[in-house]
Every structure is written in structure tokens, then in C-alpha cells.
Scaffold this motif. Structure first.
Motif, PDB file in Angstrom:
ATOM      1  N   TRP A   1       0.841  -1.213   0.000  1.00 18.31           N
ATOM      2  CA  TRP A   1       0.000   0.000   0.000  1.00 18.31           C
ATOM      3  C   TRP A   1       0.866   1.249   0.000  1.00 18.31           C
ATOM      4  O   TRP A   1       0.592   2.211  -0.734  1.00 18.31           O
ATOM      5  N   THR A   2       1.924   1.226   0.810  1.00 18.94           N
ATOM      6  CA  THR A   2       2.804   2.383   0.900  1.00 18.94           C
ATOM      7  C   THR A   2       3.498   2.647  -0.434  1.00 18.94           C
ATOM      8  O   THR A   2       3.648   3.800  -0.853  1.00 18.94           O
ATOM      9  N   LYS A   3       3.929   1.600  -1.115  1.00 20.28           N
ATOM     10  CA  LYS A   3       4.585   1.783  -2.422  1.00 20.28           C
ATOM     11  C   LYS A   3       3.623   2.415  -3.422  1.00 20.28           C
ATOM     12  O   LYS A   3       4.009   3.275  -4.219  1.00 20.28           O
ATOM     13  N   LEU A   4       2.357   1.996  -3.406  1.00 26.33           N
ATOM     14  CA  LEU A   4       1.357   2.627  -4.282  1.00 26.33           C
ATOM     15  C   LEU A   4       1.144   4.086  -3.879  1.00 26.33           C
ATOM     16  O   LEU A   4       1.015   4.969  -4.734  1.00 26.33           O
ATOM     17  N   TYR A   5       1.088   4.321  -2.562  1.00 24.09           N
ATOM     18  CA  TYR A   5       0.909   5.688  -2.054  1.00 24.09           C
ATOM     19  C   TYR A   5       2.057   6.596  -2.535  1.00 24.09           C
ATOM     20  O   TYR A   5       1.828   7.748  -2.915  1.00 24.09           O
ATOM     21  N   PHE A   6       3.277   6.085  -2.553  1.00 27.05           N
ATOM     22  CA  PHE A   6       4.429   6.889  -2.965  1.00 27.05           C
ATOM     23  C   PHE A   6       4.235   7.453  -4.383  1.00 27.05           C
ATOM     24  O   PHE A   6       4.748   8.516  -4.713  1.00 27.05           O
ATOM     25  N   ASP A   7       3.490   6.735  -5.223  1.00 22.34           N
ATOM     26  CA  ASP A   7       3.276   7.169  -6.608  1.00 22.34           C
ATOM     27  C   ASP A   7       1.987   7.950  -6.797  1.00 22.34           C
ATOM     28  O   ASP A   7       1.662   8.356  -7.918  1.00 22.34           O
ATOM     29  N   ARG A   8       1.237   8.141  -5.734  1.00 27.99           N
ATOM     30  CA  ARG A   8      -0.064   8.821  -5.837  1.00 27.99           C
ATOM     31  C   ARG A   8       0.127  10.316  -5.609  1.00 27.99           C
ATOM     32  O   ARG A   8       0.573  10.744  -4.538  1.00 27.99           O
ATOM     33  N   PRO A   9      -0.218  11.136  -6.595  1.00 28.01           N
ATOM     34  CA  PRO A   9       0.012  12.581  -6.429  1.00 28.01           C
ATOM     35  C   PRO A   9      -0.955  13.202  -5.427  1.00 28.01           C
ATOM     36  O   PRO A   9      -2.039  12.670  -5.170  1.00 28.01           O
ATOM     37  N   ASN A  10      -0.562  14.317  -4.880  1.00 24.84           N
ATOM     38  CA  ASN A  10      -1.413  15.141  -4.012  1.00 24.84           C
ATOM     39  C   ASN A  10      -1.990  14.373  -2.820  1.00 24.84           C
ATOM     40  O   ASN A  10      -3.162  14.573  -2.436  1.00 24.84           O
ATOM     41  N   ASP A  11      -1.187  13.512  -2.270  1.00 25.20           N
ATOM     42  CA  ASP A  11      -1.587  12.718  -1.097  1.00 25.20           C
ATOM     43  C   ASP A  11      -0.377  12.717  -0.172  1.00 25.20           C
ATOM     44  O   ASP A  11       0.689  12.231  -0.553  1.00 25.20           O
ATOM     45  N   TRP A  12      -0.545  13.306   1.029  1.00 24.02           N
ATOM     46  CA  TRP A  12       0.595  13.457   1.928  1.00 24.02           C
ATOM     47  C   TRP A  12       0.321  12.731   3.237  1.00 24.02           C
ATOM     48  O   TRP A  12      -0.581  13.121   3.990  1.00 24.02           O
ATOM     49  N   TYR A  13       1.090  11.714   3.482  1.00 20.61           N
ATOM     50  CA  TYR A  13       0.918  10.868   4.673  1.00 20.61           C
ATOM     51  C   TYR A  13       2.064  11.170   5.632  1.00 20.61           C
ATOM     52  O   TYR A  13       3.222  11.261   5.211  1.00 20.61           O
ATOM     53  N   PHE A  14       1.724  11.334   6.915  1.00 17.91           N
ATOM     54  CA  PHE A  14       2.740  11.682   7.911  1.00 17.91           C
ATOM     55  C   PHE A  14       2.687  10.713   9.084  1.00 17.91           C
ATOM     56  O   PHE A  14       1.620  10.237   9.466  1.00 17.91           O
ATOM     57  N   ILE A  15       3.836  10.502   9.666  1.00 12.87           N
ATOM     58  CA  ILE A  15       3.907   9.848  10.969  1.00 12.87           C
ATOM     59  C   ILE A  15       3.947  10.954  12.025  1.00 12.87           C
ATOM     60  O   ILE A  15       4.662  11.954  11.868  1.00 12.87           O
ATOM     61  N   VAL A  16       3.157  10.784  13.068  1.00 18.74           N
ATOM     62  CA  VAL A  16       3.198  11.677  14.227  1.00 18.74           C
ATOM     63  C   VAL A  16       4.166  11.052  15.222  1.00 18.74           C
ATOM     64  O   VAL A  16       4.007   9.886  15.595  1.00 18.74           O
ATOM     65  N   GLU A  17       5.175  11.812  15.617  1.00 21.21           N
ATOM     66  CA  GLU A  17       6.126  11.272  16.588  1.00 21.21           C
ATOM     67  C   GLU A  17       6.554  12.364  17.546  1.00 21.21           C
ATOM     68  O   GLU A  17       6.382  13.556  17.284  1.00 21.21           O
ATOM     69  N   SER A  18       7.093  11.945  18.682  1.00 17.79           N
ATOM     70  CA  SER A  18       7.667  12.918  19.594  1.00 17.79           C
ATOM     71  C   SER A  18       8.978  13.407  18.989  1.00 17.79           C
ATOM     72  O   SER A  18       9.544  12.776  18.089  1.00 17.79           O
ATOM     73  N   CYS A  19       9.447  14.536  19.471  1.00 15.69           N
ATOM     74  CA  CYS A  19      10.666  15.103  18.892  1.00 15.69           C
ATOM     75  C   CYS A  19      11.905  14.238  19.150  1.00 15.69           C
ATOM     76  O   CYS A  19      12.936  14.443  18.508  1.00 15.69           O
ATOM     77  N   ASN A  20      11.786  13.254  20.045  1.00 14.37           N
ATOM     78  CA  ASN A  20      12.901  12.316  20.228  1.00 14.37           C
ATOM     79  C   ASN A  20      12.681  11.017  19.467  1.00 14.37           C
ATOM     80  O   ASN A  20      13.359  10.037  19.690  1.00 14.37           O
ATOM     81  N   GLY A  21      11.707  11.024  18.538  1.00 16.80           N
ATOM     82  CA  GLY A  21      11.545   9.916  17.598  1.00 16.80           C
ATOM     83  C   GLY A  21      10.603   8.804  17.992  1.00 16.80           C
ATOM     84  O   GLY A  21      10.465   7.824  17.267  1.00 16.80           O
TER      85      GLY A  21
END
Lengths: 77, 188
Positions: free
Chosen positions: B51-71
Motif C-alpha cells: 500500500w505504501t509503495k502505491l501511495y508513494f506514486d499517488r500525487p497530491n496525497d501526503w501521509y505523515f507519521i506523528v512522533e515525539s521530537c525524540n523519535g
């Protein structure tokens, strides 16, 4: 109901914009207005009201009025 | 799409989704409580990688990980369904682990990214109406109720919208709260 609980209920009424005085067990599950945004507002209001300072760990565990009152009492003693 | 947008606010960060996040995403999205109001996700990590590989090629779609500033990962959030003509996009795929305090910061950052970096004019959310906490959260942020619609399985969905102008009015107050939560992280 002791004075701490009454004051917490009063603050909840202000933050949630509804009267919680008649609700026996005030819990994040049974108060739909108690969302993540208002949780932050509530905790800051409690810190100001009671002159206490909670850690981020405690903040994530305050899910009902009993937890909050216990945390206040713990910080004051 | 594969992107390089990262943003910090308070003690949290949004950073681009990577293939190595697959296990974390599957853990989150297959938690029956945390994912109750999200679309079903395969429990198979290989499916998430695909799914992620397909997402990488999908325009205008921005997926983020939410993390603390220490990762430390806390969750995920996305902007998608972008309409460049209307200048609007949807945000969602929003899920945080149990006990996380990243809700306010992650929403704050998604609005900043949408309006200040992607320069959309309006950001909207579609939340299952039964998910009262999230509907309430969006209202608390200042997002305006825009109506209801029926989902693919007959469920009711609530649409809420935030314009760039409205965000500028709300931003300072919310930023203050985000930073106050961040200062809590530094407390002993």
C-alpha cells in the motif's frame, strides 16, 4: 462530595459548557464534549485552580473525575 | 506521494511516512479500539508495504507519521483528496496510540502544512457521526459543521471545514496550548 471534587466539577462545567453536577461518574467515555482539545483546557484550568503541576505522563491517565481528584490530592499532600 | 515535508510543534513532529513504518501502522490500525472508526486494514505487514509503495506514486496525497521530537512514534495523519481547482483537501487517516497527547499538536501541524506549505484554501474532515469525540474535537479547533453525508455502508458522516482565514484567527490560541503541552514533557 468534598471541596476538591466540587471545584473540579465547576471547572468541567465551564470547559465542557454543560452542567455535570448531576452526573455521578464523570468519565471521558460518558461525556461526548470531553474531547482531546477540551481535555487539555481542563487540565490547564485545574493546574491554575489548584496550583499544581502535572507531568505529561499523568496528563494521559486522567480519564475521569476520580483520577483527577486523586491526582490533585496526591500533588497537594 | 513521496515527499519531504516535516514540521515540529511543541514536543511533537510530523514527518513523511516511510516503508519502515509499516509494522507500526499495522499495529495501530488493527487495534480494534483505536481503529474503530477507520477503514479496515490488513493485518499483514507486506500488504501495508505494498500500500505504501502505491501511495508513494499517488500525487497530491501526503501521509505523515506523528512522533515525539525524540523519535517515539505516536500515530499517523494525512492530507489527501486534493482538489487543486477548488483549492481544498481532506485530512484524516488520523490515529494515535492509547494515551498519546499528540492530538492537538498533530491537528495544529496538519492545518499549518495544508494552509502554509501546500497553500490550500480550505481543509475538511469527514468523521463518522457516531465518533462524537472527534466531531467534538474538530468543533473545538474551530472547524465549521458543513453537513452530513452517507458513507459507503450506510453510516452517517459529518463534514467539518476550516478555511485558511479562519485558521489564522484560531492559530495563536491553539499554538499556545500546543507549546504548553510541550513544556509539560520537560517536567520531572
Amino acid at each position: 462530595m468534598n471541596q476538591v471534587e466540587q471545584r473540579v466539577r465547576d471547572l468541567m462545567g465551564i470547559v465542557f459548557r454543560r452542567d455535570v453536577s448531576e452526573i455521578e461518574h464523570v468519565d471521558r467515555e460518558n461525556i461526548s464534549e470531553w474531547d482531546s482539545f477540551k481535555h487539555v483546557e481542563l487540565i490547564f484550568a485545574i493546574e491554575d485552580e489548584f496550583d499544581v503541576s502535572f507531568s505529561q505522563d499523568i496528563l494521559g491517565r486522567l480519564h475521569n473525575i476520580d483520577d483527577i481528584c486523586a491526582a490533585i490530592e496526591s500533588h497537594r499532600s | 506521494m513521496k515527499h519531504d515535508i516535516s514540521l515540529d510543534a511543541g514536543s511533537f513532529r510530523l514527518r513523511p511516512l516511510e516503508l519502515s513504518d509499516a509494522e507500526f501502522i499495522v499495529q495501530l490500525r488493527t487495534d480494534p479500539i483505536r481503529s474503530r472508526f477507520l477503514h479496515a486494514t490488513s493485518p499483514n505487514i507486506e500488504d501495508q508495504i505494498a500500500w505504501t509503495k502505491l501511495y508513494f506514486d499517488r500525487p497530491n496525497d501526503w501521509y505523515f507519521i506523528v512522533e515525539s521530537c525524540n523519535g517515539l512514534p505516536h500515530g499517523a495523519i494525512s492530507i489527501y483528496n486534493t482538489d487543486v481547482v477548488l483549492g481544498e483537501a481532506e485530512w484524516g487517516r488520523w490515529i494515535l496510540r492509547e494515551g498519546s497527547l499528540a492530538a492537538l499538536a498533530s491537528a495544529f501541524m496538519i492545518y499549518d502544512i495544508g494552509f502554509h506549505i501546500l497553500e490550500v484554501r480550505e481543509l475538511y474532515t469527514h468523521t463518522e457521526t457516531e465518533n462524537k469525540k472527534v466531531v467534538s474535537f474538530h468543533a473545538s479547533m474551530g472547524s465549521i459543521m458543513h453537513g452530513t453525508l452517507v458513507g459507503p455502508h450506510g453510516e452517517n458522516w459529518t463534514e467539518q471545514r476550516m478555511t485558511n482565514l479562519l485558521w489564522e484567527k484560531r492559530r495563536a490560541e491553539i499554538k499556545e496550548k500546543v507549546e504548553a503541552i510541550g513544556r509539560m514533557a520537560a517536567r520531572p
